[in-house]
Design an enzyme around this catalytic site. Structure first.
Site, mmCIF file in Angstrom:
data_model
loop_
_atom_site.group_PDB
_atom_site.id
_atom_site.type_symbol
_atom_site.label_atom_id
_atom_site.label_comp_id
_atom_site.label_asym_id
_atom_site.label_seq_id
_atom_site.Cartn_x
_atom_site.Cartn_y
_atom_site.Cartn_z
ATOM 1 N N CYS A 8 0.834 -1.521 -0.180
ATOM 2 C CA CYS A 8 0.518 -0.457 -0.207
ATOM 3 C C CYS A 8 0.717 1.085 -0.077
ATOM 4 O O CYS A 8 2.538 1.176 0.313
ATOM 5 C CB CYS A 8 -1.266 0.253 1.269
ATOM 6 N N GLU A 29 -16.891 -7.938 -4.372
ATOM 7 C CA GLU A 29 -14.730 -7.310 -4.444
ATOM 8 C C GLU A 29 -14.425 -8.050 -4.536
ATOM 9 O O GLU A 29 -13.339 -8.639 -5.332
ATOM 10 C CB GLU A 29 -14.969 -6.762 -2.978
ATOM 11 N N ARG A 53 -2.705 3.012 12.816
ATOM 12 C CA ARG A 53 -2.196 4.469 11.755
ATOM 13 C C ARG A 53 -1.728 5.262 13.106
ATOM 14 O O ARG A 53 -0.532 5.749 12.354
ATOM 15 C CB ARG A 53 -3.302 5.181 11.586
ATOM 16 N N LYS A 60 -11.248 -7.462 6.280
ATOM 17 C CA LYS A 60 -11.134 -6.464 7.562
ATOM 18 C C LYS A 60 -11.598 -5.620 7.445
ATOM 19 O O LYS A 60 -12.672 -5.611 6.913
ATOM 20 C CB LYS A 60 -9.322 -6.210 6.582
ATOM 21 N N LYS A 81 -12.019 -4.779 1.608
ATOM 22 C CA LYS A 81 -11.874 -4.042 3.118
ATOM 23 C C LYS A 81 -12.231 -2.361 3.404
ATOM 24 O O LYS A 81 -12.578 -1.374 2.833
ATOM 25 C CB LYS A 81 -10.287 -3.145 3.110
ATOM 26 N N ARG A 92 -11.149 7.420 3.622
ATOM 27 C CA ARG A 92 -10.784 6.902 2.899
ATOM 28 C C ARG A 92 -12.009 5.916 2.235
ATOM 29 O O ARG A 92 -11.713 5.279 1.353
ATOM 30 C CB ARG A 92 -9.716 5.539 3.783
ATOM 31 N N SER A 116 -6.254 -3.214 14.311
ATOM 32 C CA SER A 116 -5.822 -2.766 15.978
ATOM 33 C C SER A 116 -6.843 -2.338 17.149
ATOM 34 O O SER A 116 -6.216 -2.489 17.987
ATOM 35 C CB SER A 116 -5.105 -1.803 15.247
HETATM 36 C C1 PBG Z 1 -3.190 0.218 5.027
HETATM 37 C C2 PBG Z 1 -3.225 -0.597 6.403
HETATM 38 C C3 PBG Z 1 -4.509 -0.501 7.147
HETATM 39 C C4 PBG Z 1 -4.495 -1.709 8.108
HETATM 40 C C5 PBG Z 1 -3.627 -2.610 7.270
HETATM 41 N N1 PBG Z 1 -2.883 -2.015 6.360
HETATM 42 C C6 PBG Z 1 -5.191 0.994 7.825
HETATM 43 C C7 PBG Z 1 -6.455 1.668 6.711
HETATM 44 O O1 PBG Z 1 -6.449 1.379 5.510
HETATM 45 O O2 PBG Z 1 -5.924 3.175 7.461
HETATM 46 C C8 PBG Z 1 -5.262 -1.595 9.664
HETATM 47 C C9 PBG Z 1 -4.506 -2.661 10.326
HETATM 48 C C10 PBG Z 1 -5.363 -2.713 11.505
HETATM 49 O O3 PBG Z 1 -5.747 -1.677 11.692
HETATM 50 O O4 PBG Z 1 -4.995 -3.302 12.627
HETATM 51 N N2 PBG Z 1 -3.678 0.281 3.979
HETATM 52 ZN ZN ZN Z 2 -3.262 2.262 2.509
#
Ligand code: PBG
Ligand code: ZN
Length: 323
Positions: free
Chosen positions: A121, A234, A206, A249, A196, A218, A275
């Site tokens: 990413c 998707e 973050r 996710k 996602k 986002r 998280s």
């Molecule tokens: C980035 C990404 C994110 C997570 C995994 N890859 C955060 C986001 O999309 O802002 C989140 C993982 C977590 O919260 O543990 N694309």
């Molecule tokens: Zn990202």
């Protein structure tokens, strides 16, 4: 099916041995994947405030955490990079000597038994914090595909077993698959973060990845939490484009999606206990409001029961040690 008084389901709950005999869902260390946050430097270990026990580490320290995970028989590790410099296109994402690329090389050399996954990413690498390049303030889907492909190839070159795009750009699985194949990495798998959601549960991540968007959010590319049928579309699109496995996710609040994706595709399904899910369990346990170990195990078993083949979780090593 028989009914009471012939049917007495309590008969098979009387002892642990009986319960074990008829347990439907099992959780094994090999089904857990540990996320790590790597950055440049040596002997660096910076705790993430909102995620007790989680740290940003330099590659040498990450290897210590990976060794502990491998010792507990954890199945895999997923790397996130925290670069020293960011720019508009996130060019550090494909730096051959970036922390992720160095980390992958070190892991393949030192701990070959761990499956190495890389998160693909742009948000950790762009100065604006979005998951792609901006054009007129909006994330430019098609221009981002080329950059994601570059990052994925650099991870494959370093030796990653699986690349996992988490950006939610349309068409990125196809773009990454054909770039990998073109560069001679047809054996490298793609685990697509297919469903996602634009989730408030990513807050602590973050902080860990230093990837909060500077402006906006986002929701223009991640999924709307109200949508389930769209998640199936998707997922099917990503499988059609060449995903070898698909991810849902967050996990806990989206178990219906995990279940449907497994039932309707039969593909390997991963779920990411994110998280915020981790932080909530740690925080409540810290206050003595819940029993941490039991809630940790129950949350993971529930994700497996819903249909996930493997789980990305910050509890990976701790849970594996209990199993
Ligand atoms: C980035 C990404 C994110 C997570 C995994 N890859 C955060 C986001 O999309 O802002 C989140 C993982 C977590 O919260 O543990 N694309
Ligand atoms: Zn990202």
């Amino acid at each position: 099916m028989s009914s009471f008084p012939h049917y007495r389901p309590r008969r098979l709950r009387r002892t642990a041995a009986l319960r074990n005999l008829v347990r439907e869902t099992h959780l094994a260390p090999s089904q857990l994947v540990l996320p790590v946050f790597v950055r440049d430097g040596k002997k660096l270990r910076r705790p993430v405030g909102s995620m007790p026990g989680v740290n940003q580490t330099s590659v040498d320290e990450m290897l210590r955490d990976a060794e502990a995970a491998a010792k507990a028989k954890v199945g895999g590790i997923i790397l996130f990079g925290v670069p020293e410099t960011k720019d508009a296109t996130g060019s550090a994402a494909w730096d051959e000597n970036g922390a992720v690329q160095m980390g992958v090389r070190a892991l393949k050399k030192e701990i070959p038994e761990l499956v190495v996954i890389t998160d693909v990413c742009m948000c950790e690498y762009t100065d604006h914090g979005h998951c792609g390049v901006l054009k007129n303030g909006d994330v430019d889907n098609d221009a981002t595909l080329e950059l994601l492909s570059r990052a994925a190839i650099s991870h494959a070159r370093a030796g990653a077993d699986i690349v996992a795009p988490s950006d939610m750009m349309d068409g990125r699985v196809q773009a990454i698959r054909s770039s990998l194949d073109g560069a001679g990495f047809s054996e490298v798998s793609i685990l697509s973060y297919a469903a996602k959601y634009a989730s408030a549960y990513y807050g602590p991540f973050r902080e860990a990845a230093e990837s909060t968007p500077k402006t906006g959010d986002r929701r223009g590319y991640q999924m709307d939490p109200g949508n389930a049928q769209e998640a199936l579309r998707e997922v099917l699109a990503d499988i059609e484009e060449g995903a070898d496995a698909v991810m849902v996710k967050p996990a806990g609040p989206y178990l219906d999606i995990v279940s449907r994706v497994k039932a309707e595709t039969g593909y390997p399904v991963a779920a990411y206990q994110v998280s915020g899910e981790y932080a909530m369990i740690c925080a409540a346990a810290d206050r003595g409001w819940i029993e941490k170990e039991r809630v940790m195990m129950e949350s993971l078993l529930g994700i497996r029961r819903a249909g996930a083949d493997f789980i990305v979780t910050y509890f990976a090593t701790e849970a594996a040690n209990k199993l």
